[in-house]
Design a protein around this motif. Structure first.
Motif, PDB file in Angstrom:
ATOM      1  N   MET A 103       0.851  -1.190   0.000  1.00 23.72           N
ATOM      2  CA  MET A 103       0.000   0.000   0.000  1.00 23.72           C
ATOM      3  C   MET A 103       0.888   1.242   0.000  1.00 23.72           C
ATOM      4  O   MET A 103       1.491   1.576   1.017  1.00 23.72           O
ATOM      5  CB  MET A 103      -0.926   0.036   1.217  1.00 23.72           C
ATOM      6  N   PRO A 104       0.987   1.934  -1.136  1.00 19.58           N
ATOM      7  CA  PRO A 104       1.726   3.193  -1.147  1.00 19.58           C
ATOM      8  C   PRO A 104       1.031   4.219  -0.252  1.00 19.58           C
ATOM      9  O   PRO A 104      -0.184   4.156  -0.033  1.00 19.58           O
ATOM     10  CB  PRO A 104       1.683   3.624  -2.619  1.00 19.58           C
ATOM     11  N   VAL A 105       1.809   5.158   0.245  1.00 21.82           N
ATOM     12  CA  VAL A 105       1.243   6.189   1.112  1.00 21.82           C
ATOM     13  C   VAL A 105       0.662   7.335   0.287  1.00 21.82           C
ATOM     14  O   VAL A 105      -0.388   7.891   0.628  1.00 21.82           O
ATOM     15  CB  VAL A 105       2.320   6.702   2.093  1.00 21.82           C
ATOM     16  N   HIS A 106       1.322   7.698  -0.806  1.00 17.05           N
ATOM     17  CA  HIS A 106       0.893   8.821  -1.642  1.00 17.05           C
ATOM     18  C   HIS A 106       0.618   8.363  -3.074  1.00 17.05           C
ATOM     19  O   HIS A 106       1.317   7.484  -3.593  1.00 17.05           O
ATOM     20  CB  HIS A 106       1.971   9.905  -1.684  1.00 17.05           C
ATOM     21  N   PRO A 107      -0.364   8.973  -3.734  1.00 13.87           N
ATOM     22  CA  PRO A 107      -0.592   8.673  -5.153  1.00 13.87           C
ATOM     23  C   PRO A 107       0.604   9.114  -6.002  1.00 13.87           C
ATOM     24  O   PRO A 107       1.311  10.062  -5.660  1.00 13.87           O
ATOM     25  CB  PRO A 107      -1.833   9.514  -5.501  1.00 13.87           C
ATOM     26  N   SER A 108       0.819   8.396  -7.077  1.00 10.11           N
ATOM     27  CA  SER A 108       1.876   8.738  -8.028  1.00 10.11           C
ATOM     28  C   SER A 108       1.404   8.302  -9.403  1.00 10.11           C
ATOM     29  O   SER A 108       0.279   7.822  -9.573  1.00 10.11           O
ATOM     30  CB  SER A 108       3.182   8.034  -7.652  1.00 10.11           C
ATOM     31  N   ILE A 109       2.268   8.438 -10.387  1.00  7.14           N
ATOM     32  CA  ILE A 109       1.892   8.098 -11.766  1.00  7.14           C
ATOM     33  C   ILE A 109       1.417   6.656 -11.867  1.00  7.14           C
ATOM     34  O   ILE A 109       0.435   6.354 -12.537  1.00  7.14           O
ATOM     35  CB  ILE A 109       3.083   8.341 -12.711  1.00  7.14           C
ATOM     36  N   HIS A 110       2.105   5.752 -11.189  1.00  6.55           N
ATOM     37  CA  HIS A 110       1.772   4.336 -11.304  1.00  6.55           C
ATOM     38  C   HIS A 110       0.886   3.838 -10.155  1.00  6.55           C
ATOM     39  O   HIS A 110       0.520   2.668 -10.116  1.00  6.55           O
ATOM     40  CB  HIS A 110       3.059   3.509 -11.355  1.00  6.55           C
ATOM     41  N   THR A 137       4.249  10.872   9.051  1.00  7.18           N
ATOM     42  CA  THR A 137       5.335   9.885   9.067  1.00  7.18           C
ATOM     43  C   THR A 137       5.106   8.898   7.924  1.00  7.18           C
ATOM     44  O   THR A 137       4.200   8.076   7.987  1.00  7.18           O
ATOM     45  CB  THR A 137       5.400   9.147  10.414  1.00  7.18           C
ATOM     46  N   ARG A 138       5.917   8.964   6.926  1.00  7.24           N
ATOM     47  CA  ARG A 138       5.716   8.155   5.724  1.00  7.24           C
ATOM     48  C   ARG A 138       6.404   6.797   5.841  1.00  7.24           C
ATOM     49  O   ARG A 138       7.398   6.646   6.551  1.00  7.24           O
ATOM     50  CB  ARG A 138       6.262   8.907   4.502  1.00  7.24           C
ATOM     51  N   LEU A 139       5.855   5.839   5.128  1.00  7.21           N
ATOM     52  CA  LEU A 139       6.453   4.505   5.033  1.00  7.21           C
ATOM     53  C   LEU A 139       6.519   4.104   3.566  1.00  7.21           C
ATOM     54  O   LEU A 139       5.660   4.479   2.771  1.00  7.21           O
ATOM     55  CB  LEU A 139       5.608   3.483   5.800  1.00  7.21           C
ATOM     56  N   ASP A 140       7.537   3.292   3.222  1.00  8.88           N
ATOM     57  CA  ASP A 140       7.614   2.741   1.876  1.00  8.88           C
ATOM     58  C   ASP A 140       6.412   1.839   1.605  1.00  8.88           C
ATOM     59  O   ASP A 140       5.757   1.358   2.531  1.00  8.88           O
ATOM     60  CB  ASP A 140       8.900   1.919   1.709  1.00  8.88           C
ATOM     61  N   LYS A 229      16.432   2.323  15.175  1.00  8.43           N
ATOM     62  CA  LYS A 229      15.993   3.697  15.393  1.00  8.43           C
ATOM     63  C   LYS A 229      16.766   4.593  14.439  1.00  8.43           C
ATOM     64  O   LYS A 229      17.969   4.380  14.201  1.00  8.43           O
ATOM     65  CB  LYS A 229      16.244   4.127  16.838  1.00  8.43           C
ATOM     66  N   LEU A 230      16.092   5.607  13.922  1.00  8.39           N
ATOM     67  CA  LEU A 230      16.707   6.506  12.955  1.00  8.39           C
ATOM     68  C   LEU A 230      17.014   7.863  13.588  1.00  8.39           C
ATOM     69  O   LEU A 230      16.185   8.410  14.305  1.00  8.39           O
ATOM     70  CB  LEU A 230      15.786   6.715  11.759  1.00  8.39           C
ATOM     71  N   GLU A 231      18.189   8.386  13.279  1.00  6.30           N
ATOM     72  CA  GLU A 231      18.494   9.779  13.628  1.00  6.30           C
ATOM     73  C   GLU A 231      18.092  10.706  12.489  1.00  6.30           C
ATOM     74  O   GLU A 231      17.821  11.880  12.698  1.00  6.30           O
ATOM     75  CB  GLU A 231      19.987   9.951  13.917  1.00  6.30           C
ATOM     76  N   THR A 232      18.082  10.166  11.274  1.00  3.33           N
ATOM     77  CA  THR A 232      17.724  10.939  10.092  1.00  3.33           C
ATOM     78  C   THR A 232      16.634  10.172   9.343  1.00  3.33           C
ATOM     79  O   THR A 232      16.361   9.018   9.661  1.00  3.33           O
ATOM     80  CB  THR A 232      18.947  11.129   9.183  1.00  3.33           C
ATOM     81  N   GLY A 233      16.044  10.814   8.355  1.00  3.40           N
ATOM     82  CA  GLY A 233      14.930  10.177   7.658  1.00  3.40           C
ATOM     83  C   GLY A 233      15.100  10.144   6.158  1.00  3.40           C
ATOM     84  O   GLY A 233      14.251  10.633   5.415  1.00  3.40           O
ATOM     85  N   ARG A 234      16.199   9.577   5.681  1.00  6.84           N
ATOM     86  CA  ARG A 234      16.443   9.501   4.247  1.00  6.84           C
ATOM     87  C   ARG A 234      15.596   8.399   3.603  1.00  6.84           C
ATOM     88  O   ARG A 234      15.260   7.401   4.253  1.00  6.84           O
ATOM     89  CB  ARG A 234      17.924   9.222   3.956  1.00  6.84           C
ATOM     90  N   THR A 235      15.297   8.574   2.350  1.00  9.70           N
ATOM     91  CA  THR A 235      14.541   7.571   1.605  1.00  9.70           C
ATOM     92  C   THR A 235      15.275   6.232   1.616  1.00  9.70           C
ATOM     93  O   THR A 235      16.476   6.181   1.344  1.00  9.70           O
ATOM     94  CB  THR A 235      14.338   8.030   0.146  1.00  9.70           C
ATOM     95  N   HIS A 236      14.561   5.158   1.973  1.00 12.71           N
ATOM     96  CA  HIS A 236      15.087   3.785   2.012  1.00 12.71           C
ATOM     97  C   HIS A 236      16.246   3.632   3.002  1.00 12.71           C
ATOM     98  O   HIS A 236      17.071   2.723   2.863  1.00 12.71           O
ATOM     99  CB  HIS A 236      15.569   3.342   0.622  1.00 12.71           C
ATOM    100  N   GLN A 237      16.322   4.475   4.009  1.00 12.64           N
ATOM    101  CA  GLN A 237      17.507   4.512   4.865  1.00 12.64           C
ATOM    102  C   GLN A 237      17.832   3.164   5.506  1.00 12.64           C
ATOM    103  O   GLN A 237      18.978   2.692   5.418  1.00 12.64           O
ATOM    104  CB  GLN A 237      17.346   5.578   5.951  1.00 12.64           C
TER     105      GLN A 237
END
Length: 313
Positions: A103-110, A137-140, A229-237
């Motif tokens: 389940m994606p969090v946001h709509p996109s082209i696909h 708070t987003r999730l992949d 636990k994350l200190e930063t929030g990079r994509t796919h971290q």
């Protein structure tokens, strides 16, 4: 006819604010210039003792200052689609949702009509309420577990600021390949892979700083259960960092397409804690991963491991 999303807040004016302007009081409460402008443009947006006032007007001890947020239009380009949503908590200001895999969090082209945003648009449309989508708070797509959504402009602004100040605390569970160290920290910058829209990698020349802390909870049959636990929030971290240290997540189609254990990445947002943006109350939630049974070969040990894993690192 679409109804509005309405949020009304009342503030009792204390002695310390005698003679101060309504604008000064609301700014001290964290109201941004953008929010104050919205209130000025809302009929009845700012009232004192039941009568509309200007932001420049002075307050007096004992006054009741009422602010009313009205949102009459839903987010554009989000198609309402009926779907099952696991809503863990809901009040006037926020939602906590336990998201499934795929389940994606946001709509996109696909992903135009299969996202969390589509499900929430339908959920509020069916209740006759406008809804502006504000995912905090987003999730992949294939990461499961807890995420936070704001329901109005004010809670959205406050929660976004809390996120920037790292006052929203999250912990993850993951199954990774191999035997990891008892605990560790990965401090390695992450950048987009050249020529790829999606894939990321560790890159010490082009990357942005990324820090991940992990602790091993259990090792079994060539796999480790780790808490992160994350200190930063990079994509796919988490996915990139665990691959970088030689322990990629199992079932990760992009970084480790090994589906012997499961058909999607074994990454779960297990723990979420924050102060309520309006009341200040401490909010704390936990969620067990859908793959919990994989660690219950010794049922009591596996269950206890997962239940206790949100303790401080």
């Amino acid at each position: 006819m679409e109804k509005c999303m309405k949020r009304i807040l009342n503030y009792q004016i204390e002695k310390e604010w005698e003679g101060e302007s309504a604008a000064a009081f609301l700014r001290a409460k964290g109201f941004s210039r953008h929010i104050l402008t919205h209130l000025k443009q809302t009929e009845g947006g700012i009232c004192r003792n039941g009568s509309r006032i200007w932001l420049s007007e002075r307050l007096h001890f004992g006054d009741v200052l009422t602010v009313t947020f009205l949102e009459e239009r839903s987010s554009e380009n989000i198609v309402p689609v009926p779907m099952k949503l696991d809503i863990v908590y809901e009040d006037e200001d926020l939602l906590v949702i336990d998201k499934p895999a795929d389940m994606p969090v946001h709509p996109s082209i696909h992903n135009f009509d299969n996202t969390l945003a589509n499900g929430l648009a339908y959920y509020y449309e069916s209740r006759g309420e406008a809804f502006v989508y504000r995912c905090i708070t987003r999730l992949d797509r294939d990461t499961t577990g807890l995420l936070l959504v704001a329901k109005n402009m004010l809670s959205g602004a406050f929660l976004a600021e809390m996120g920037k100040r790292r006052e929203i605390h999250r912990e993850y569970l993951a199954i990774v390949t191999g035997k990891t160290e008892a605990e560790g920290t990965v401090d390695a910058p992450i950048a987009r892979v050249e020529g790829s829209v999606l894939e990321r990698c560790v890159d010490f020349q082009r990357g942005e700083r990324a820090v991940t802390h992990y602790r091993t909870l259990e090792y079994r049959d060539g796999y480790s259960l780790v808490r992160l636990k994350l200190e930063t929030g990079r994509t796919h971290q988490i996915r990139v960092h665990m691959k970088y240290i030689g322990h990629p997540l199992t079932g990760d189609f992009l970084y480790n397409p090994d589906y012997r254990l499961m058909d999607h990445q074994a990454l779960h947002s297990h723990y979420l804690a924050f102060r309520h943006p309006i009341t200040g109350e401490r909010m704390e939630f936990t969620s067990q991963p859908p793959w919990q049974g994989l660690w219950e070969g010794r049922e009591e040990d596996g269950e206890e491991t997962l239940k206790s894993c949100h303790c401080s690192m």
